[in-house]
Design a protein around this motif. Structure first.
Motif, PDB file in Angstrom:
ATOM      1  N   GLU A 200     -64.924  15.274  86.556  1.00  0.00           N
ATOM      2  CA  GLU A 200     -64.403  16.543  86.073  1.00  0.00           C
ATOM      3  C   GLU A 200     -65.412  17.348  85.256  1.00  0.00           C
ATOM      4  N   LEU A 201     -66.328  16.684  84.557  1.00  0.00           N
ATOM      5  CA  LEU A 201     -67.288  17.408  83.730  1.00  0.00           C
ATOM      6  C   LEU A 201     -68.700  17.414  84.307  1.00  0.00           C
ATOM      7  N   GLY A 202     -68.953  16.599  85.327  1.00  0.00           N
ATOM      8  CA  GLY A 202     -70.251  16.636  85.998  1.00  0.00           C
ATOM      9  C   GLY A 202     -71.375  15.914  85.284  1.00  0.00           C
ATOM     10  N   TRP A 203     -71.056  14.995  84.369  1.00  0.00           N
ATOM     11  CA  TRP A 203     -72.097  14.194  83.725  1.00  0.00           C
ATOM     12  C   TRP A 203     -72.684  13.196  84.731  1.00  0.00           C
ATOM     13  N   THR A 204     -73.896  12.760  84.465  1.00  0.00           N
ATOM     14  CA  THR A 204     -74.537  11.696  85.246  1.00  0.00           C
ATOM     15  C   THR A 204     -74.531  10.419  84.425  1.00  0.00           C
ATOM     16  N   LEU A 205     -73.910   9.376  84.943  1.00  0.00           N
ATOM     17  CA  LEU A 205     -73.882   8.081  84.257  1.00  0.00           C
ATOM     18  C   LEU A 205     -75.118   7.293  84.656  1.00  0.00           C
ATOM     19  N   ARG A 206     -76.016   7.027  83.705  1.00  0.00           N
ATOM     20  CA  ARG A 206     -77.257   6.323  84.001  1.00  0.00           C
ATOM     21  C   ARG A 206     -77.146   4.821  83.754  1.00  0.00           C
ATOM     22  N   ASN A 207     -76.381   4.432  82.739  1.00  0.00           N
ATOM     23  CA  ASN A 207     -76.216   3.010  82.445  1.00  0.00           C
ATOM     24  C   ASN A 207     -74.848   2.746  81.840  1.00  0.00           C
ATOM     25  N   GLN A 208     -74.313   1.597  82.172  1.00  0.00           N
ATOM     26  CA  GLN A 208     -73.141   1.065  81.482  1.00  0.00           C
ATOM     27  C   GLN A 208     -73.618  -0.166  80.716  1.00  0.00           C
ATOM     28  N   ILE A 209     -73.675  -0.042  79.402  1.00  0.00           N
ATOM     29  CA  ILE A 209     -74.284  -1.054  78.546  1.00  0.00           C
ATOM     30  C   ILE A 209     -73.192  -1.913  77.923  1.00  0.00           C
ATOM     31  N   ILE A 210     -73.457  -3.208  77.847  1.00  0.00           N
ATOM     32  CA  ILE A 210     -72.535  -4.148  77.223  1.00  0.00           C
ATOM     33  C   ILE A 210     -73.041  -4.475  75.830  1.00  0.00           C
ATOM     34  N   TRP A 211     -72.245  -4.132  74.830  1.00  0.00           N
ATOM     35  CA  TRP A 211     -72.537  -4.518  73.452  1.00  0.00           C
ATOM     36  C   TRP A 211     -71.891  -5.878  73.205  1.00  0.00           C
ATOM     37  N   TYR A 212     -72.716  -6.929  73.228  1.00  0.00           N
ATOM     38  CA  TYR A 212     -72.230  -8.305  73.082  1.00  0.00           C
ATOM     39  C   TYR A 212     -72.299  -8.704  71.616  1.00  0.00           C
ATOM     40  N   LYS A 213     -71.157  -9.122  71.066  1.00  0.00           N
ATOM     41  CA  LYS A 213     -71.057  -9.467  69.649  1.00  0.00           C
ATOM     42  C   LYS A 213     -71.008 -10.986  69.496  1.00  0.00           C
ATOM     43  N   LEU A 214     -72.089 -11.554  69.001  1.00  0.00           N
ATOM     44  CA  LEU A 214     -72.108 -12.997  68.786  1.00  0.00           C
ATOM     45  C   LEU A 214     -71.145 -13.418  67.674  1.00  0.00           C
ATOM     46  N   ASN A 215     -70.972 -12.553  66.685  1.00  0.00           N
ATOM     47  CA  ASN A 215     -70.107 -12.890  65.548  1.00  0.00           C
ATOM     48  C   ASN A 215     -68.809 -12.089  65.580  1.00  0.00           C
ATOM     49  N   CYS A 216     -68.211 -12.007  66.756  1.00  0.00           N
ATOM     50  CA  CYS A 216     -66.974 -11.248  66.894  1.00  0.00           C
ATOM     51  C   CYS A 216     -65.849 -11.898  66.082  1.00  0.00           C
ATOM     52  N   ILE A 217     -64.841 -11.095  65.747  1.00  0.00           N
ATOM     53  CA  ILE A 217     -63.706 -11.591  64.982  1.00  0.00           C
ATOM     54  C   ILE A 217     -62.798 -12.424  65.875  1.00  0.00           C
ATOM     55  N   PRO A 218     -62.406 -13.606  65.450  1.00  0.00           N
ATOM     56  CA  PRO A 218     -61.441 -14.385  66.239  1.00  0.00           C
ATOM     57  C   PRO A 218     -60.122 -13.634  66.375  1.00  0.00           C
ATOM     58  N   GLU A 219     -59.492 -13.753  67.522  1.00  0.00           N
ATOM     59  CA  GLU A 219     -58.221 -13.076  67.770  1.00  0.00           C
ATOM     60  C   GLU A 219     -57.088 -14.097  67.799  1.00  0.00           C
ATOM     61  N   SER A 220     -55.896 -13.630  67.478  1.00  0.00           N
ATOM     62  CA  SER A 220     -54.745 -14.531  67.387  1.00  0.00           C
ATOM     63  C   SER A 220     -54.117 -14.827  68.737  1.00  0.00           C
ATOM     64  N   ALA A 221     -54.473 -14.084  69.767  1.00  0.00           N
ATOM     65  CA  ALA A 221     -53.863 -14.292  71.084  1.00  0.00           C
ATOM     66  C   ALA A 221     -54.241 -15.655  71.649  1.00  0.00           C
ATOM     67  N   THR A 222     -53.256 -16.321  72.230  1.00  0.00           N
ATOM     68  CA  THR A 222     -53.477 -17.642  72.841  1.00  0.00           C
ATOM     69  C   THR A 222     -53.295 -17.621  74.346  1.00  0.00           C
ATOM     70  N   ASP A 223     -52.900 -16.464  74.905  1.00  0.00           N
ATOM     71  CA  ASP A 223     -52.658 -16.383  76.349  1.00  0.00           C
ATOM     72  C   ASP A 223     -53.722 -15.555  77.065  1.00  0.00           C
ATOM     73  N   ARG A 224     -54.861 -15.330  76.431  1.00  0.00           N
ATOM     74  CA  ARG A 224     -56.004 -14.647  77.062  1.00  0.00           C
ATOM     75  C   ARG A 224     -57.272 -15.048  76.310  1.00  0.00           C
ATOM     76  N   PHE A 225     -58.431 -14.575  76.809  1.00  0.00           N
ATOM     77  CA  PHE A 225     -59.703 -14.883  76.180  1.00  0.00           C
ATOM     78  C   PHE A 225     -60.007 -13.892  75.054  1.00  0.00           C
ATOM     79  N   THR A 226     -60.793 -14.336  74.096  1.00  0.00           N
ATOM     80  CA  THR A 226     -61.191 -13.477  72.987  1.00  0.00           C
ATOM     81  C   THR A 226     -62.211 -12.444  73.465  1.00  0.00           C
TER      82      THR A 226
END
Length: 461
Positions: A200-226
């Motif tokens: 809709e806006l005509g931007w060019t996507l050059r990269n989709q970058i993954i910000w990987y957090k080694l020290n991510c906050i633990p989540e309370s969910a037990t029926d999926r991955f953190t």
């Protein structure tokens, strides 16, 4: 002020780079003054407001405090916030804060309006970097069963909408329907945002970058991955744009293997292609080069990959979505020039020389006769196509104007606590920040003030 109001006051093609992170949909309330979106600007609005009273919540940016419990955000996560939002009965305009829309489609629509203005103020050779997270359907901010609500009901609002449709209204924009996604389903906000930006806006996507957090906050969910990552999207306006190549270190084993191969092959052949040889380009190395010199050439590293390992940082003030400085540093270094000519506005770029030939040149110069058989073709496909195409920084470009240099400008439409501006100053760039919450502006100025004073002293001398 309101991000759209401020952006519309800025001239066309004014900034060199945009680095930002919009409020995520349905996650938290930043206690900002409700703004009017969509609808008829000339309408004498009559809003049907709904009041929600809820806790602030805790950001995923909060980090564990040395194993002694969570950070200071825990102390204030139960503070109550009263939020008002609603639709106009006459024109369908929505009044509220970005990220608290009743439906994700309305949220994407508001981001579309914002990034259309961002595209206008960004230079043709500029780059845009957006950090955006996802939300689960029926979670904290987009489900009604966890809030204490007052005001009109959703059904009553729908009846009013039907009345408007029957009687008509100028420039009427129908409000978005509630989401039909099943509970616990990821909404796919980053993916929907990217498709909107491209289609809709005509931007060019050059990269989709993954910000990987080694020290991510633990989540309370037990029926999926953190969840331990977020997306950073790299957009451009045009095919040619400013970009400074970034490098990452190579492992010692990899450098040793490369060094052994270079020493073995230097005595047998040149790694220059035929066209370079005819042009009189000399071999970059000879047998007299020492191991230390070769290692120095290899030490620059390899071209940076799309998975960035960046730990989240704790922040002591009352802001819940502070991305780390290192995450902002990479896009600013890559997408915003440090030196721009004051006369012709040409950015100064680093000049690199290359050691060896590219993988394409290497395959082009191979003896193809031994690949005629079927077995040879299979072996060729399995062959490792990697050469010693290492960059070596030598100098900077010069436009020849001799008019001096000025820093590039980084824009952050959602300035928050000022991390983008802080990093921009540390990297000798200018910045423009847009923020609605006056408390966050004070917080950002407190962080940035020492670096602003230091920059002024440097410019004076």
């Amino acid at each position: 002020g309101h991000v759209l109001d401020i952006l519309k006051q800025m001239p066309d093609e004014f900034v060199d780079c945009v680095v930002t992170s919009p409020p995520y949909w349905g996650l938290r309330d930043y206690n900002t003054k409700p703004q009017i979106w969509d609808g008829d600007p000339d309408c004498d609005h009559e809003f049907e407001m709904t009041t929600e009273i809820k806790n602030m919540g805790v950001s995923n940016s909060s980090t564990l405090n040395g194993g002694k419990g969570v950070s200071d955000h825990e102390k204030i996560k139960n503070i109550k916030i009263q939020t008002e939002k609603g639709f106009c009965k006459k024109c369908g305009a929505w009044k509220g804060s970005l990220g608290l829309e009743p439906d994700f489609k309305l949220y994407i629509q508001h981001l579309k309006q914002i990034f259309a203005e961002v595209k206008r103020v960004l230079k043709k050779e500029g780059t845009c970097w957006v950090n955006l997270g996802d939300t689960y359907s029926g979670s904290w901010g987009n489900s009604g069963n966890r809030f204490e609500k007052t005001g009109i009901s959703y059904n009553q609002r729908e009846k009013n909408v039907m009345y408007i449709k029957r009687n008509g209204s100028p420039n009427y924009v129908p409000p978005q329907q509630k989401s039909t996604l099943p509970p616990k389903c990821l909404v796919g906000i980053p993916q929907r945002f990217v498709l909107m930006m491209i289609d809709e806006l005509g931007w060019t996507l050059r990269n989709q970058i993954i910000w990987y957090k080694l020290n991510c906050i633990p989540e309370s969910a037990t029926d999926r991955f953190t969840r331990d990552f977020e997306h950073v999207f790299f957009f451009t306006k045009s095919r040619k744009y400013y970009f400074e190549q970034q490098f990452e270190p190579v492992s010692e084993d990899r450098i040793k293997r490369d060094l052994d191969r270079i020493k073995r092959d230097l005595s047998t052949k040149s790694y220059l292609s035929e066209k370079h040889t005819k042009a009189g380009v000399k071999r970059p190395y000879d047998n007299k080069k020492t191991d230390e010199e070769i290692l120095q050439r290899l030490s620059l590293g390899r071209n940076k990959r799309c998975v960035w390992v960046v730990n989240v940082q704790s922040f002591k003030d009352a802001h819940f979505a502070v991305y780390p400085e290192k995450l902002v540093e990479i896009p600013i270094r890559a997408g915003c020039p440090e030196y721009i000519c004051r006369k012709c506005n040409t950015p100064r770029v680093k000049i690199y020389k290359r050691m060896g030939e590219s993988s394409a040149d290497n395959m082009k110069n191979k003896d193809k006769s031994r690949f005629n058989s079927e077995q040879g073709k299979k072996q060729n496909l399995r062959a490792k196509r990697e050469c010693f195409f290492r960059p070596i920084k030598t100098s900077y470009s010069d436009c020849g104007c001799n008019a001096g240099w000025k820093p590039g400008i980084v824009l952050d439409p959602f300035f928050g606590s000022g991390t983008t501006g802080l990093v921009a100053l540390k990297l000798n760039r200018n910045f423009i920040g847009i923020e609605l919450n006056p408390d966050y502006i004070k917080m950002a100025m407190k962080r940035i003030k020492p670096y602003l004073e230091q920059t002024k002293i440097s410019e004076f001398w």
